[in-house]
Design an enzyme around this catalytic site. Structure first.
Site: not given
Length: 495
Positions: A377, A404, A428, A448, A464
């Site tokens: 990332h 994000t 989530y 995750r 995204g």
């Protein structure tokens, strides 16, 4: 065992502070918080383990674990439940003052012998808590029967400092009308707790976590709440919104589910081993468990310093060193990924700017690479200093949910996510962590992460979406992110 503060200092602090943490510490090299948690607290109805893993020193220093006292807060079925030593009070919603119970306790600034979390509230906020903080109405749709929010109070816990190898047990009772008696009882409890820990330390080394369903069988039985064709259509609709100027970027996710009847804790151990991350954690709430190996922080507060750590931009890890280096280099040089990341850095700067002193917000680290087991990332770090009198509810209102995992601009993206995704997100892309009695707060972003409830395991994975996204590649990115969870649920590596 070293015990501090001494009785004299404790009583001095008790004259000014309603609560004083008493600490008993000892050097324990090679300590395994996971093993100790399982021995001491895994059978408790409500317990937690926040475990540092892979990451820079500043994000991977402390591990915390313990269990709840008799106080808890939850929001479910449009009502706010307050549990207090066996009593339960239900407050009809909306209740604007209800969340203020999570605020830092006043008058604890004199506590200077502990420079990290030493007690407070532990729990999570679901993504759908967004409508508490933003002007947005979310549709009622398919989801799991989970609280929107659940926090329990912790007034004694274990803390391990991975830098110094110091293990601490902390008792943080209210001092009450008899602080000398409170100190005596707390000191006796330190002795008892360390006796229990010595028994744990004397146990043989724990074996590796047990195996689960083979990966080939698991992948065949995984059920998504959306097909690939439906996800591709969802991406195309998001791109239309981008073309029309409604948004610049949006995160779209699918939810996967599989039967899971085993003990959730070995699942967490496998997940952490497969994908060590700086914001790993295991939260147990009655009939549900969250097992997380999140790499992303939502917000951290220490006194008046606030920090957020956005992650945006992903590539799978390579199968060789050469391929891994090529993919990493491609990620950092990719104009699409850089533009997406910079846009979200600006969003997060603006978010914490709402609660920070003018001119104090700065990007301290911009666009560095972090590698995890299955993906890498792009990460940045943003810091600022809080305005006077800022409370927890102000902080949450400014930053929740993380940009994000919504997109930019945040509110319009949340409306589009609500329109396009078929199910509620639940935990989530919400957050879990701790809110201290004193001004210590650290909340991750729930990615995750596997939710285990009623014999099933669930996890979301997203991507995204920007103007030039290729829908099929975005679908594949969600599968790349799912690999660590699939491997943790399986007994064989996922290729």
């Amino acid at each position: 065992m070293k015990c501090y503060p001494d009785r004299s200092r404790y009583l001095e602090l008790a004259a000014r502070c309603s609560r004083v943490p008493l600490v008993g510490e000892r050097s324990v090299h090679g300590f395994n918080p996971s093993t100790a948690y399982r021995s001491l607290f895994a059978e408790d109805a409500r317990s937690f383990l926040f475990e540092s893993g892979k990451g820079p020193d500043e994000t991977a220093r402390y591990s915390f674990f313990g269990c709840a006292n008799q106080k808890a807060l939850s929001i479910r079925n449009n009502q706010f439940d307050i549990h207090n030593n066996g009593d339960r009070e239900t407050v009809a919603l909306p209740a604007p003052d209800a969340l203020k119970r999570l605020n830092f306790e006043p008058g604890l600034d004199a506590i200077d012998h502990v420079d990290h979390f030493w007690g407070g509230w532990v729990g999570y906020l679901s993504y759908e808590m967004a409508h508490w903080f933003e002007n947005i109405q979310l549709r009622a749709k398919d989801g799991l029967d989970l609280p929107l929010l659940f926090f329990f109070q912790v007034d004694r816990l274990w803390v391990y400092d991975h830098h110094t190898a110091l293990l601490k047990y902390i008792v943080a009772d209210e001092t009450g009308p008899d602080p000398a008696g409170t100190h005596t009882r707390a000191a006796a409890e330190l002795e008892t707790a360390w006796q229990a820990m010595d028994r744990v330390l004397a146990e043989p080394a724990a074996t590796e976590p047990g195996k689960a369903t083979p990966a080939s069988s698991l992948q065949a039985s995984l059920q998504s709440n959306i097909t690939e064709a439906e996800y591709v259509q969802m991406v195309e609709r998001a791109k239309n919104y981008i073309e029309e100027g409604d948004i610049y970027q949006a995160n779209l996710a699918q939810r996967l589910a599989v039967e899971y009847a085993g003990d959730p804790f070995p699942l967490y151990q496998r997940l952490r081993r497969v994908n060590p991350s700086p914001f790993s954690g295991y939260l147990k709430f009655d009939d549900m468990v969250l097992a997380s190996s999140s790499p992303e922080r939502l917000v951290k507060v220490v006194k008046d310093a606030v920090e957020t750590r956005p992650i945006a931009g992903t590539r799978p890890r390579g199968k060789s060193e050469e391929e891994d280096a090529r993919l990493s280099s491609e990620l950092l040089l990719n104009e699409k990924e850089k533009a997406e990341h910079l846009m979200l850095v600006d969003l997060e700067r603006n978010d914490i700017g709402r609660i920070c002193k003018h001119g104090s917000v700065e990007v301290t680290d911009l666009m560095f690479l972090e590698q995890y087991s299955h993906v890498c990332h792009i990460v940045s770090n943003i810091q600022g200093h809080l305005k006077p009198e800022i409370e927890v509810t102000d902080i949450l209102a400014a930053v929740f949910p993380g940009g994000t995992i919504t997109g930019c601009p945040k509110i319009r993206c949340m409306e589009i996510i609500d329109e396009l995704e078929p199910s509620t997100r639940g935990p989530y892309s919400g957050s879990f962590g701790y809110i201290g009695f004193s001004r210590h707060l650290d909340l991750n972003i729930v990615i995750r992460t596997i939710l285990v409830q009623n014999g099933k395991a669930y996890f979301h994975v997203g991507a995204g979406i920007v103007a030039d996204s290729i829908p099929e590649k975005e679908w594949q990115e969600t599968l790349d992110k799912a690999a660590a969870m699939i491997q943790a649920l399986s007994e064989e590596p996922v290729e």
